[in-house]
Design an enzyme around this catalytic site. Structure first.
Site, PDB file in Angstrom:
ATOM      1  N   ASP A  65       1.249   4.018   1.551  1.00 61.37           N
ATOM      2  CA  ASP A  65       1.849   4.626   2.744  1.00 61.37           C
ATOM      3  C   ASP A  65       2.981   3.785   3.325  1.00 61.37           C
ATOM      4  O   ASP A  65       3.652   4.215   4.266  1.00 61.37           O
ATOM      5  CB  ASP A  65       0.785   4.897   3.811  1.00 61.37           C
ATOM      6  CG  ASP A  65       0.018   3.660   4.241  1.00 61.37           C
ATOM      7  OD1 ASP A  65      -0.331   2.840   3.378  1.00 61.37           O
ATOM      8  OD2 ASP A  65      -0.257   3.517   5.453  1.00 61.37           O
ATOM      9  N   HIS A  66       3.211   2.613   2.765  1.00 63.45           N
ATOM     10  CA  HIS A  66       4.325   1.761   3.189  1.00 63.45           C
ATOM     11  C   HIS A  66       5.378   1.617   2.093  1.00 63.45           C
ATOM     12  O   HIS A  66       6.415   0.992   2.325  1.00 63.45           O
ATOM     13  CB  HIS A  66       3.814   0.368   3.570  1.00 63.45           C
ATOM     14  CG  HIS A  66       2.909   0.365   4.752  1.00 63.45           C
ATOM     15  ND1 HIS A  66       3.279  -0.123   5.993  1.00 63.45           N
ATOM     16  CD2 HIS A  66       1.632   0.813   4.910  1.00 63.45           C
ATOM     17  CE1 HIS A  66       2.282   0.012   6.845  1.00 63.45           C
ATOM     18  NE2 HIS A  66       1.264   0.573   6.201  1.00 63.45           N
ATOM     19  N   HIS A 122       1.375   3.231  13.646  1.00 64.69           N
ATOM     20  CA  HIS A 122       0.329   3.337  12.623  1.00 64.69           C
ATOM     21  C   HIS A 122      -0.905   3.999  13.229  1.00 64.69           C
ATOM     22  O   HIS A 122      -1.997   3.440  13.268  1.00 64.69           O
ATOM     23  CB  HIS A 122      -0.002   1.961  12.040  1.00 64.69           C
ATOM     24  CG  HIS A 122      -0.609   2.032  10.663  1.00 64.69           C
ATOM     25  ND1 HIS A 122      -1.959   2.041  10.452  1.00 64.69           N
ATOM     26  CD2 HIS A 122      -0.037   2.101   9.423  1.00 64.69           C
ATOM     27  CE1 HIS A 122      -2.209   2.094   9.152  1.00 64.69           C
ATOM     28  NE2 HIS A 122      -1.052   2.133   8.498  1.00 64.69           N
ATOM     29  N   ASP A 172       0.269  -3.701   8.871  1.00 66.34           N
ATOM     30  CA  ASP A 172      -1.169  -3.460   9.019  1.00 66.34           C
ATOM     31  C   ASP A 172      -1.898  -4.792   9.155  1.00 66.34           C
ATOM     32  O   ASP A 172      -1.720  -5.689   8.328  1.00 66.34           O
ATOM     33  CB  ASP A 172      -1.714  -2.719   7.798  1.00 66.34           C
ATOM     34  CG  ASP A 172      -1.168  -1.310   7.673  1.00 66.34           C
ATOM     35  OD1 ASP A 172      -0.288  -0.943   8.471  1.00 66.34           O
ATOM     36  OD2 ASP A 172      -1.621  -0.583   6.768  1.00 66.34           O
ATOM     37  N   HIS A 205       0.851  -1.179   0.000  1.00 65.90           N
ATOM     38  CA  HIS A 205       0.000   0.000   0.000  1.00 65.90           C
ATOM     39  C   HIS A 205       0.895   1.239   0.000  1.00 65.90           C
ATOM     40  O   HIS A 205       2.017   1.217   0.521  1.00 65.90           O
ATOM     41  CB  HIS A 205      -0.931  -0.001   1.213  1.00 65.90           C
ATOM     42  CG  HIS A 205      -2.105  -0.920   1.049  1.00 65.90           C
ATOM     43  ND1 HIS A 205      -2.921  -1.286   2.097  1.00 65.90           N
ATOM     44  CD2 HIS A 205      -2.610  -1.545  -0.056  1.00 65.90           C
ATOM     45  CE1 HIS A 205      -3.876  -2.098   1.648  1.00 65.90           C
ATOM     46  NE2 HIS A 205      -3.702  -2.266   0.355  1.00 65.90           N
TER      47      HIS A 205
END
Length: 314
Positions: free
Chosen positions: A65-66, A269, A211, A63
């Site tokens: 944001d990673h 996170h 996540d 994803h």
């Protein structure tokens, strides 16, 4: 031989004024690994003093944001004249996405970049004394992995006082017997290693979830861990939202830590709604698992060995 964990980005989904997006570095015996690489990670590394001489980057999933920081990180490394290879580890079926991200801008790196896909349940050996195990997590069907950094057992503690009592001269014989070899003294006596060396001692264990919802994979990987780094996007009042988006609440993360018998829990996170004030998350988690910390960008956790080795013979 301390092991240092630095939190470079602790926000969920998007950066805030206080927090960058996901990235964690781990330094052990001069080697630095990076786990996830959200946008702006190379600047966070500069800000918090993390070496660019990385050997490996491990992605929990791809994803944005990673992931999106990898393009800038590779560009910075190239501008610094890097020539050493860099390995990128990523979940199965995600290498194409990672490669596309790397190729944004059409610039070539000055060094080899190897992309390796990993399955849950695989292991990446790091020399003779530690490894990185992968485990399955639950992020709404996304190809995702958690990582457990696992040190092998260490030799038992050597008893120098007893060695002197037995008339064993200090020097090479001490080292041999500590390595498990029986020795013969000048008077003909044979001394077994077990006489002077205690039981083997456990190495350190650090678990990074990425996540995830609370899941059996994390629970199994985190058993007796020294440090569990678990995502905590929401407070318990947003439990339905956490379930819908494949994330965890602070309470759920703390319950995993309690069941797994970990020594310390660090939450990361963090949703933008709690970015400035994490007190509710902290209270919620600590009501279940008291030894909990909510990470901020720049938080450092140093894990020493459980016993000092200063008196261990070489």
């Amino acid at each position: 031989m301390p092991l240092l964990v630095r939190f470079l980005g602790t926000a969920a989904s998007r950066p805030t004024v206080e927090r960058g997006v996901s990235a964690i570095s781990l330094t052990r015996e001069g080697e630095t690994l990076l786990f996830d690489c959200g946008e702006g990670t190379q600047r966070q590394m500069m800000r918090y003093g993390v070496s660019f001489a990385l050997s490996d980057v491990f992605f929990t999933h791809v994803h944005s944001d990673h992931l999106l920081g990898i393009t800038g990180l590779l560009r910075t490394m190239a501008l610094q004249g890097r020539t050493e290879p860099l390995r990128l580890w990523t979940p199965r079926s995600t290498a194409k996405t990672l490669r596309q991200c790397i190729n944004i801008g059409g610039e070539r790196t000055t060094f080899p970049v190897e992309i390796c896909e990993l399955e849950a349940g695989s292991s990446v050996k790091r020399g003779e004394d530690y490894r990185i195990d992968t485990f399955a997590v639950d992020h709404r069907g996304t190809a995702s992995l958690g990582y457990a950094i696992v040190e092998e057992e260490r030799r038992g503690r050597f008893n120098p006082d007893l060695a002197r009592e037995l008339g064993i001269p200090e020097g090479p014989l001490w080292g041999r017997i500590h390595r498990g070899e029986p020795i013969m003294l000048d008077d003909g006596r044979v001394i077994e290693s077990s006489v002077l060396v205690g039981e083997r001692r456990r190495g350190r264990r650090i678990v990074i979830t990425g996540d995830t919802r609370p899941c059996d994979g994390t629970l199994a990987a985190a058993q007796d861990a020294d440090l569990l780094i678990h995502e905590s996007t929401f407070a318990d009042e947003e439990g339905a939202r956490a379930q819908e988006t494949g994330h965890s609440t602070a309470r759920e993360a703390a319950e995993i830590a309690l069941k797994a018998g970990v020594r310390r829990l660090v939450l990361t996170h963090i949703s933008a709604r709690y970015s400035r004030d994490t007190r509710d998350l902290e209270q919620e988690a600590r009501s279940v698992f008291p030894n909990t910390l909510i990470a901020r960008d720049g938080t450092e956790i140093e894990l020493a060995l459980t016993e000092e080795l200063a008196d261990t013979p070489s």
